[in-house]
Design a protein around this motif. Structure first.
Motif, short mmCIF file in Angstrom:
data_model
loop_
_atom_site.label_atom_id
_atom_site.label_comp_id
_atom_site.label_asym_id
_atom_site.label_seq_id
_atom_site.Cartn_x
_atom_site.Cartn_y
_atom_site.Cartn_z
N ILE A 1 -4.06 -5.92 -9.57
CA ILE A 1 -5.03 -7.57 -8.99
C ILE A 1 -4.40 -6.72 -7.26
O ILE A 1 -5.17 -5.73 -6.54
CB ILE A 1 -4.24 -8.32 -8.89
N THR A 2 -3.13 -5.83 -6.91
CA THR A 2 -2.66 -5.94 -5.96
C THR A 2 -3.12 -4.98 -5.77
O THR A 2 -3.95 -4.10 -3.87
CB THR A 2 -1.40 -5.75 -5.73
N SER B 1 1.20 -0.68 -0.37
CA SER B 1 -0.25 0.05 -0.10
C SER B 1 0.54 1.27 0.15
O SER B 1 0.62 2.18 -0.75
CB SER B 1 -1.23 0.05 1.36
N VAL C 1 -5.76 -2.88 -6.54
CA VAL C 1 -7.26 -2.81 -6.56
C VAL C 1 -7.74 -3.06 -5.66
O VAL C 1 -8.45 -2.38 -4.67
CB VAL C 1 -7.76 -3.63 -7.84
N GLU C 2 -6.70 -4.68 -5.27
CA GLU C 2 -7.63 -5.18 -3.99
C GLU C 2 -7.05 -3.98 -2.47
O GLU C 2 -7.81 -4.75 -1.50
CB GLU C 2 -6.73 -6.15 -3.68
N LEU C 3 -5.92 -3.47 -2.93
CA LEU C 3 -5.61 -2.33 -1.98
C LEU C 3 -6.46 -1.07 -1.50
O LEU C 3 -6.51 -0.12 -0.74
CB LEU C 3 -4.06 -2.00 -1.79
N GLY C 4 -7.68 -1.04 -2.47
CA GLY C 4 -8.54 0.32 -3.21
C GLY C 4 -7.47 1.91 -3.38
O GLY C 4 -7.94 2.28 -3.22
N SER D 1 -6.60 3.94 -6.67
CA SER D 1 -6.76 4.10 -7.81
C SER D 1 -6.20 4.59 -8.80
O SER D 1 -5.66 4.65 -10.33
CB SER D 1 -8.02 4.32 -8.32
#
Length: 124
Positions: free
Chosen positions: A88-89, A57, A91-94, A96
């Motif tokens: 993918i990571t 993150s 996106v999964e961490l939110g 953008s």
């Protein structure tokens, strides 16, 4: 601590990340890039992350911070070479990465900034 090299190509700065990103490396990159944008008057920044296999993150937020900083200094940022696992990571961490344009490769990134080769020997 390793430093990420920043190359100047016309009015674009190319940052090719070829090493594992540590928090201190990314912070140094942010500072080095701001200095180079100021010194060169670059209007574009391409961050090539083809060799980056994983992000966390902090690294994801730093890409967004670098893009925002570059925009404030009149330089557009394009991230190129993002692997599917990295996307993918993020996106999964939110994350953008607002304000960051992306391209599959360096050539397309240069085109997005209006500096790439246009048409080729058989092109229109």
């Amino acid at each position: 601590m390793d430093r990420v090299p920043i190359l100047k190509i016309g009015n674009v700065l190319l940052v090719s990340i070829q090493l594992d990103l540590q928090d201190q490396t990314v912070l140094a990159l942010q500072e080095d890039l701001a200095d180079r944008i100021t010194a060169t008057g670059a209007h574009g920044v391409i961050i090539d992350i083809t060799a980056v296999e994983i992000v966390d993150s902090f690294i994801g937020r730093m890409f967004a911070t670098i893009a925002a900083m570059s925009r404030l200094m009149d330089a557009e940022t394009v991230v190129v070479g993002m692997r599917p696992a990295v996307a993918i990571t993020l996106v999964e961490l939110g994350l953008s990465l607002g304000g960051v344009r992306t391209a599959l490769d360096l050539e397309e990134g240069m085109r997005l900034l209006g500096t790439g080769a246009r048409g080729g020997a058989g092109g229109p």
